[in-house]
Design an enzyme around this catalytic site. Structure first.
Site, PDB file in Angstrom:
ATOM      1  N   GLU A   1       1.006  -0.798   0.211  1.00  0.00           N
ATOM      2  CA  GLU A   1       0.063  -0.058  -0.123  1.00  0.00           C
ATOM      3  C   GLU A   1       0.935   1.732  -0.096  1.00  0.00           C
ATOM      4  O   GLU A   1       1.807   1.027   0.781  1.00  0.00           O
ATOM      5  CB  GLU A   1      -1.260   0.102   0.940  1.00  0.00           C
ATOM      6  CG  GLU A   1      -2.068  -1.521   1.672  1.00  0.00           C
ATOM      7  CD  GLU A   1      -3.107  -0.978   0.168  1.00  0.00           C
ATOM      8  OE1 GLU A   1      -2.941  -0.471  -0.313  1.00  0.00           O
ATOM      9  OE2 GLU A   1      -3.714  -2.384   0.083  1.00  0.00           O
TER      10      GLU A   1
ATOM     11  N   ARG B   1     -18.574  -1.196   6.051  1.00  0.00           N
ATOM     12  CA  ARG B   1     -19.904  -1.795   5.751  1.00  0.00           C
ATOM     13  C   ARG B   1     -19.909  -3.161   7.117  1.00  0.00           C
ATOM     14  O   ARG B   1     -21.459  -2.782   7.293  1.00  0.00           O
ATOM     15  CB  ARG B   1     -19.695  -3.266   4.662  1.00  0.00           C
ATOM     16  CG  ARG B   1     -19.783  -2.218   3.700  1.00  0.00           C
ATOM     17  CD  ARG B   1     -19.677  -3.102   2.030  1.00  0.00           C
ATOM     18  NE  ARG B   1     -18.544  -2.895   1.847  1.00  0.00           N
ATOM     19  CZ  ARG B   1     -17.991  -4.352   0.855  1.00  0.00           C
ATOM     20  NH1 ARG B   1     -18.398  -4.881   0.643  1.00  0.00           N
ATOM     21  NH2 ARG B   1     -16.631  -4.034   0.860  1.00  0.00           N
TER      22      ARG B   1
ATOM     23  N   CYS C   1      -7.779  -0.995   8.386  1.00  0.00           N
ATOM     24  CA  CYS C   1      -6.011  -0.800   7.883  1.00  0.00           C
ATOM     25  C   CYS C   1      -5.954   0.866   6.912  1.00  0.00           C
ATOM     26  O   CYS C   1      -4.812   0.770   7.836  1.00  0.00           O
ATOM     27  CB  CYS C   1      -6.455  -1.812   6.691  1.00  0.00           C
ATOM     28  SG  CYS C   1      -6.495  -4.129   7.595  1.00  0.00           S
TER      29      CYS C   1
ATOM     30  N   HIS D   1      -1.164  -5.909   2.220  1.00  0.00           N
ATOM     31  CA  HIS D   1      -2.292  -6.558   2.541  1.00  0.00           C
ATOM     32  C   HIS D   1      -1.722  -7.783   2.521  1.00  0.00           C
ATOM     33  O   HIS D   1      -1.242  -7.386   1.006  1.00  0.00           O
ATOM     34  CB  HIS D   1      -3.478  -5.481   2.076  1.00  0.00           C
ATOM     35  CG  HIS D   1      -4.667  -5.121   2.546  1.00  0.00           C
ATOM     36  ND1 HIS D   1      -4.683  -3.777   2.260  1.00  0.00           N
ATOM     37  CD2 HIS D   1      -4.648  -5.514   4.228  1.00  0.00           C
ATOM     38  CE1 HIS D   1      -5.700  -3.259   3.281  1.00  0.00           C
ATOM     39  NE2 HIS D   1      -6.099  -4.112   4.131  1.00  0.00           N
TER      40      HIS D   1
END
Ligand code: PCA
Length: 206
Positions: free
Chosen positions: A80, A90, A143, A166
């Site tokens: 990342e 969600r 994260c 990740h």
């Protein structure tokens, strides 16, 4: 060089988290090329993760923080580059909190970018025969929040760099259905060791 490697506790319906398994394995191998490695677990909590991370960094004073997180549906290592100043969920975090497109801190930048050379690290992992990809979004879940706080801390302190990685589910992970992509713990451990070696080697140009 001193490295802090973090993994997350389980969250949602999972009873394990691949990021903590890999952090534990990397740390238990002792040092990689003379680098001291300590592991720390982070809560899957939008509101608590920043304070936990701050105390970890103050306690260990590392030059490098490698944050690991579990990502569903990938069969490669995902490096990342960016943390965004937003939270959205969600499914609620482990405190039952589910933010809806909420800014983390209106006085902070829109995003932080790691100063580490993500493409170089990706290539180094690929040379070991492990698939790795650059990602420009860590999502908006915990994260991303953790990465945002880590990069903010690095900016404040100087002398500390951070990268978020990740990871797929690991082979044989119990709370994951059989049709989901996985990777062996051995490969994921090697990928993280490669990142440490590469940064330690090329240091301070990476
Ligand atoms: N993955 C989640 C949070 C904890 C974890 O391991 C994420 O990608 O945000």
């Amino acid at each position: 060089m001193k490295v802090v490697i973090t993994g997350f506790e389980p969250f949602l319906h999972y009873t394990e988290n691949s990021s903590w398994e890999v952090a534990s394995q990397v740390a238990s191998c002792g040092d990689v090329c003379g680098v001291e490695i300590v592991k720390e677990i982070l809560p899957v909590s939008f509101m608590r993760v920043g304070a936990v991370l701050r105390s970890v960094v103050e306690r260990h004073n590392p030059e490098l923080i490698i944050l690991l997180g579990q990502a569903a549906g990938i069969d490669y290592i995902k490096l990342e580059r960016i943390a965004i100043n937003m939270m959205d969920a969600r499914g609620a975090d482990n405190d039952g909190y589910a933010p809806d497109e909420q800014i983390i801190d209106s006085s902070a930048p829109t995003a932080y970018i790691t100063p580490l050379k993500i493409k170089t690290l990706c290539q180094a992992i690929a040379r070991r025969g492990i698939e790795a990809k650059v990602s420009n979004s860590a999502g908006l879940y915990v994260c991303n929040r953790a990465y945002f706080e880590a990069l903010r801390l690095c900016n404040e302190r100087g002398g500390t760099k951070a990268i978020f990685v990740h990871l797929p589910y690991y082979e044989g992970q119990h709370s994951v259905s059989a049709d989901q992509p996985t990777m062996s713990l051995e490969k994921m451990k090697l990928a993280i060791q490669t990142i440490i070696e590469e940064i330690n080697d090329k240091d301070r140009t990476i």
